[in-house]
Design a protein around this motif. Sequence first.
Motif, PDB file in Angstrom:
ATOM      1  N   GLN A 159       8.286  16.051  22.525  1.00  0.00           N
ATOM      2  CA  GLN A 159       8.667  15.509  23.823  1.00  0.00           C
ATOM      3  C   GLN A 159       9.682  14.384  23.662  1.00  0.00           C
ATOM      4  OE1 GLN A 159       7.249  16.781  26.906  1.00  0.00           O
ATOM      5  NE2 GLN A 159       6.748  18.366  25.388  1.00  0.00           N
ATOM      6  N   VAL A 160      10.566  14.248  24.668  1.00  0.00           N
ATOM      7  CA  VAL A 160      11.585  13.203  24.682  1.00  0.00           C
ATOM      8  C   VAL A 160      11.318  12.272  25.853  1.00  0.00           C
ATOM      9  CG1 VAL A 160      14.047  12.677  24.819  1.00  0.00           C
ATOM     10  CG2 VAL A 160      13.279  14.787  23.693  1.00  0.00           C
ATOM     11  N   SER A 161      11.219  10.991  25.584  1.00  0.00           N
ATOM     12  CA  SER A 161      11.077   9.970  26.624  1.00  0.00           C
ATOM     13  C   SER A 161      12.421   9.265  26.770  1.00  0.00           C
ATOM     14  CB  SER A 161       9.982   8.970  26.251  1.00  0.00           C
ATOM     15  OG  SER A 161       9.915   7.919  27.193  1.00  0.00           O
ATOM     16  N   LEU A 258      11.344  16.747  28.663  1.00  0.00           N
ATOM     17  CA  LEU A 258      11.942  15.436  28.886  1.00  0.00           C
ATOM     18  C   LEU A 258      11.214  14.703  30.000  1.00  0.00           C
ATOM     19  CD1 LEU A 258      14.237  16.917  27.308  1.00  0.00           C
ATOM     20  CD2 LEU A 258      15.862  15.679  28.720  1.00  0.00           C
ATOM     21  N   THR A 259      10.991  13.420  29.812  1.00  0.00           N
ATOM     22  CA  THR A 259      10.470  12.553  30.859  1.00  0.00           C
ATOM     23  C   THR A 259      11.310  11.280  30.887  1.00  0.00           C
ATOM     24  OG1 THR A 259       8.862  11.520  29.370  1.00  0.00           O
ATOM     25  CG2 THR A 259       8.097  13.397  30.679  1.00  0.00           C
ATOM     26  N   PHE A 260      11.263  10.611  32.026  1.00  0.00           N
ATOM     27  CA  PHE A 260      11.965   9.344  32.178  1.00  0.00           C
ATOM     28  C   PHE A 260      10.967   8.204  32.115  1.00  0.00           C
ATOM     29  CE2 PHE A 260      12.901   5.977  35.302  1.00  0.00           C
ATOM     30  CZ  PHE A 260      13.954   5.358  34.638  1.00  0.00           C
ATOM     31  N   THR A 275      18.820   5.693  26.099  1.00  0.00           N
ATOM     32  CA  THR A 275      17.948   5.507  24.948  1.00  0.00           C
ATOM     33  C   THR A 275      16.857   6.571  25.000  1.00  0.00           C
ATOM     34  OG1 THR A 275      16.508   3.956  26.132  1.00  0.00           O
ATOM     35  CG2 THR A 275      18.348   3.020  24.867  1.00  0.00           C
ATOM     36  N   PHE A 276      16.234   6.861  23.871  1.00  0.00           N
ATOM     37  CA  PHE A 276      15.152   7.843  23.895  1.00  0.00           C
ATOM     38  C   PHE A 276      14.211   7.637  22.709  1.00  0.00           C
ATOM     39  CE2 PHE A 276      18.643   9.831  21.574  1.00  0.00           C
ATOM     40  CZ  PHE A 276      18.029  10.394  20.461  1.00  0.00           C
ATOM     41  N   LEU A 287       7.946   9.513  16.767  1.00  0.00           N
ATOM     42  CA  LEU A 287       8.448  10.092  15.523  1.00  0.00           C
ATOM     43  C   LEU A 287       9.870   9.640  15.235  1.00  0.00           C
ATOM     44  CD1 LEU A 287       7.234  13.774  16.012  1.00  0.00           C
ATOM     45  CD2 LEU A 287       6.098  11.949  14.740  1.00  0.00           C
ATOM     46  N   GLY A 288      10.547   9.141  16.252  1.00  0.00           N
ATOM     47  CA  GLY A 288      11.917   8.700  16.078  1.00  0.00           C
ATOM     48  C   GLY A 288      12.447   8.136  17.378  1.00  0.00           C
ATOM     49  N   SER A 289      13.656   7.606  17.326  1.00  0.00           N
ATOM     50  CA  SER A 289      14.261   7.003  18.513  1.00  0.00           C
ATOM     51  C   SER A 289      15.767   6.947  18.330  1.00  0.00           C
ATOM     52  CB  SER A 289      13.706   5.603  18.748  1.00  0.00           C
ATOM     53  OG  SER A 289      14.020   4.748  17.656  1.00  0.00           O
TER      54      SER A 289
END
Length: 370
Positions: A159-161, A258-260, A275-276, A287-289
């Motif tokens: 998942q991507v924030s 994806l979420t915001f 940014t994510f 796990l990363g950014s």
Amino acid sequence: MTDALFKLPAGVTYILGPEARRRRAIEHLVLETFHGWSYEEILLPVYDAYALFAHSAGAHSAGAVYCFTDVAGEVLALRTDLTSLVARTVAMRCQNWPRPIRLCYVGEVFRNAQPARHPMDASWQLGAELFGNDRLEADVEVLLVALEALERLGLTQAQVSLGHAGLLDGIAAELALSPVKRDELRNLVDRRQTSALARWLQEQPAPAHWQDVLMSHGQTAALRRIRAQTDNPQIRSALDDIEHVFDVAAALDIADRLTFDAANVSQLGYYTGMTFHLYAPGSGVALGSGGRYDALTRLFGVDEPAVGFQLSLDRLVQITDALPLPIPPTTALDADGDDLTTAFRQARQCRRAGERVEIRTARHSFPPER
């Protein structure tokens, strides 16, 4: 004999055997993904001038640097961040390279941080950076590269924030915050200290709706709620960026991943745009950014748009522990007896064929007694 010889300093680890092999396998798959998107590897020094990390990462991170001096008295530091090293390299050595420039790396970073928040002083990162493109396609590209790297490791539902530095910057501009106050706000939002944030905003004083904006999360409906609460051009521009990313994600059938999250900020002060953070399903540990940092190369006299990300090798090892480790079959060769020629001739033949070999003998040696 002194006990200091046997005691490991805080944050120091030794990695052996199967775990080392797993780490190398992960490195190989991730770097192979980067290379598949035309990112060239860059090898970076383990230390550099203290001023580089202090100015690029901001005041908060500058206090977590391991410092020392060389024989000439210059203050040096172990690297706390790899992006700033890559950015300076591009600014100083790649002026005549065609744009965009795509670079990737793997390396260890060192942070003298509080154990409660960062249990490991040293950690390994795999990263990719894209310079020379300030458009949406560059932001989307690094997101897709990051997701593919995780998919290659079996994390097909990562998942991507998404966040945006423009949200916090717009609020800071509305409140006319000093750089110190801006850092205070960033720290409260990053730690999601809701009660402390409410008190801090009251002390400024600030309109109550700013807390709702900073704690907003969801998808496009959350973006619409923020848009309805402000006319600030910086915040509205940030919302446009995130909405465009959602639009592309929907077209690629990955919008559900994806979420915001407006609180998705970074203690690293150089981010200027999207940014994510990346998460495994059901895990609250990133796990990363990454994100956009168009202002970082200005420290080195060059105005160069850039976007990139890093993955934590240490966390990838933990989260992929159940995945099978690729180990080729081993050919065992008997080296007992006085004539070793036959065993080693066979070993060389096997190695030429790409096989893994192990020379075995009936005479074993053991470590000395302590």
